[in-house]
Design a protein around this motif. Sequence first.
Motif, PDB file in Angstrom:
ATOM      1  N   ALA A 104       0.824  -1.202   0.000  1.00 37.28           N
ATOM      2  CA  ALA A 104       0.000   0.000   0.000  1.00 37.28           C
ATOM      3  C   ALA A 104       0.863   1.259   0.000  1.00 37.28           C
ATOM      4  CB  ALA A 104      -0.928  -0.007   1.220  1.00 37.28           C
ATOM      5  N   ALA A 105       1.946   1.244   0.763  1.00 35.52           N
ATOM      6  CA  ALA A 105       2.781   2.440   0.890  1.00 35.52           C
ATOM      7  C   ALA A 105       3.466   2.810  -0.418  1.00 35.52           C
ATOM      8  CB  ALA A 105       3.824   2.223   1.991  1.00 35.52           C
ATOM      9  N   GLY A 106       3.893   1.808  -1.181  1.00 34.40           N
ATOM     10  CA  GLY A 106       4.627   2.106  -2.408  1.00 34.40           C
ATOM     11  C   GLY A 106       3.890   1.790  -3.683  1.00 34.40           C
ATOM     12  N   ALA A 107       2.611   1.379  -3.587  1.00 32.47           N
ATOM     13  CA  ALA A 107       1.799   0.975  -4.750  1.00 32.47           C
ATOM     14  C   ALA A 107       2.403  -0.216  -5.477  1.00 32.47           C
ATOM     15  CB  ALA A 107       1.603   2.143  -5.721  1.00 32.47           C
ATOM     16  N   HIS A 108       2.991  -1.139  -4.719  1.00 31.62           N
ATOM     17  CA  HIS A 108       3.661  -2.295  -5.313  1.00 31.62           C
ATOM     18  C   HIS A 108       2.678  -3.434  -5.599  1.00 31.62           C
ATOM     19  CE1 HIS A 108       7.593  -0.581  -4.412  1.00 31.62           C
ATOM     20  NE2 HIS A 108       7.177  -0.340  -3.175  1.00 31.62           N
ATOM     21  N   SER A 163       2.959   0.573 -18.243  1.00 35.21           N
ATOM     22  CA  SER A 163       2.657   1.884 -18.820  1.00 35.21           C
ATOM     23  C   SER A 163       1.457   2.578 -18.193  1.00 35.21           C
ATOM     24  CB  SER A 163       2.397   1.735 -20.321  1.00 35.21           C
ATOM     25  OG  SER A 163       1.209   0.971 -20.558  1.00 35.21           O
ATOM     26  N   GLY A 164       0.575   1.816 -17.530  1.00 34.47           N
ATOM     27  CA  GLY A 164      -0.637   2.420 -16.997  1.00 34.47           C
ATOM     28  C   GLY A 164      -1.690   2.657 -18.061  1.00 34.47           C
ATOM     29  N   LEU A 165      -1.489   2.086 -19.239  1.00 35.75           N
ATOM     30  CA  LEU A 165      -2.430   2.227 -20.351  1.00 35.75           C
ATOM     31  C   LEU A 165      -2.659   0.868 -20.993  1.00 35.75           C
ATOM     32  CD1 LEU A 165      -0.892   5.377 -22.095  1.00 35.75           C
ATOM     33  CD2 LEU A 165      -3.039   5.350 -20.815  1.00 35.75           C
ATOM     34  N   ILE A 166      -3.807   0.690 -21.616  1.00 35.61           N
ATOM     35  CA  ILE A 166      -4.078  -0.513 -22.394  1.00 35.61           C
ATOM     36  C   ILE A 166      -4.523  -0.081 -23.784  1.00 35.61           C
ATOM     37  CG2 ILE A 166      -6.458  -0.715 -21.561  1.00 35.61           C
ATOM     38  CD1 ILE A 166      -4.134  -3.690 -22.298  1.00 35.61           C
ATOM     39  N   THR A 167      -3.902  -0.646 -24.795  1.00 35.12           N
ATOM     40  CA  THR A 167      -4.236  -0.318 -26.180  1.00 35.12           C
ATOM     41  C   THR A 167      -4.952  -1.489 -26.807  1.00 35.12           C
ATOM     42  OG1 THR A 167      -2.276   1.088 -26.348  1.00 35.12           O
ATOM     43  CG2 THR A 167      -3.309   0.397 -28.405  1.00 35.12           C
ATOM     44  N   ALA A 210       6.662   2.520  -6.730  1.00 39.46           N
ATOM     45  CA  ALA A 210       6.483   1.480  -7.746  1.00 39.46           C
ATOM     46  C   ALA A 210       6.444   2.055  -9.155  1.00 39.46           C
ATOM     47  CB  ALA A 210       5.202   0.689  -7.474  1.00 39.46           C
ATOM     48  N   GLN A 211       6.153   3.352  -9.293  1.00 32.77           N
ATOM     49  CA  GLN A 211       6.024   3.966 -10.609  1.00 32.77           C
ATOM     50  C   GLN A 211       7.277   4.724 -11.046  1.00 32.77           C
ATOM     51  OE1 GLN A 211       2.397   6.304 -10.659  1.00 32.77           O
ATOM     52  NE2 GLN A 211       1.203   4.633  -9.744  1.00 32.77           N
TER      53      GLN A 211
END
Length: 318
Positions: free
Chosen positions: A22-26, A135-139, A243-244
Amino acid sequence: RYPDLSDVRGQAAARRALEVAAAGAHPLLFIGPPGCGKTLLASRLPGLLPEPSEAEALETAAVHSVSGQGLDLSRWRQRPFRAPHHLASAVAVTGGGGNPRPGEVSLAHNGVLFLDELAEWSRHALETLRQPMESGLITISRAARQSEFPARFQLVAAMNPCPCGWAGDPSGRCGCSAEAVARYRGKLSGPLLDRIDVQLAVPRLPPSELRPDGPPGESTTTVRARVLAARERQLRRAGRPNAQLDQAQTERDCALQPKDRLLLERAIEQLQLSARALHRIQRVARTLADLAGEECIGTAHVAEAIGYRLLDRAAPPA
């Protein structure tokens, strides 16, 4: 609004891993026998996360508005928690159709995507997670058009350690051969496991630890305070969760002392890990230091981060 972490009895190591994630978005993977609390733990993650910003809430609402599922105004400014069934198709996960609509990875945007029974998912569906996790995206490509949806989710997954579910249990009830265990775990590709920063075994608890009159664990409110403090340090330093971080930011913000760099390099060599795993271990170590309120990453942080690469360091039990 969210189920409370104090409902979870025992499982100190798993609670710690949940806090770190939770702390690092892992990304996080729990491995353990049936009924040990993996799903219970995963469902507590959204309550530990910072409240989404107005911009994030609007992004989440926009995704849901075009999904055909409509908006639930009662959940405004709550992070999504999506838990699709393991028989869901790759299209259901990524999105698609003649008029492309967002799938589960986009419906979990700015929230949590929980995949239970991870080894039972189709290999194709799991491999589609690799692009959005980076990437945080989906194509979604179709003959006539190409659509792109946001998909910045936090992956939490759970799986049994073997086909029968009892490998490594003190009861000795597992009858799976080493080959069967290896084949079962082999359903998860190396590139996918590379992207899961925190991998932890969750053991079956003895009945004495499940007594209702036993001491309760820390509440969501208590743990969330530490998570928010660590996340605030990350946002001040880099403007994003650990994490990002990209490679350059990782080298800048997750620098190690020479002795700790040597410790990490030895572990990478012994476990035959990739360069991606090396950088991810550094980011987890940075998160551990942030939780401790320390400016520099120490040996204990690096050692704990290496310990979270469970499937990389543990040979399947016989």
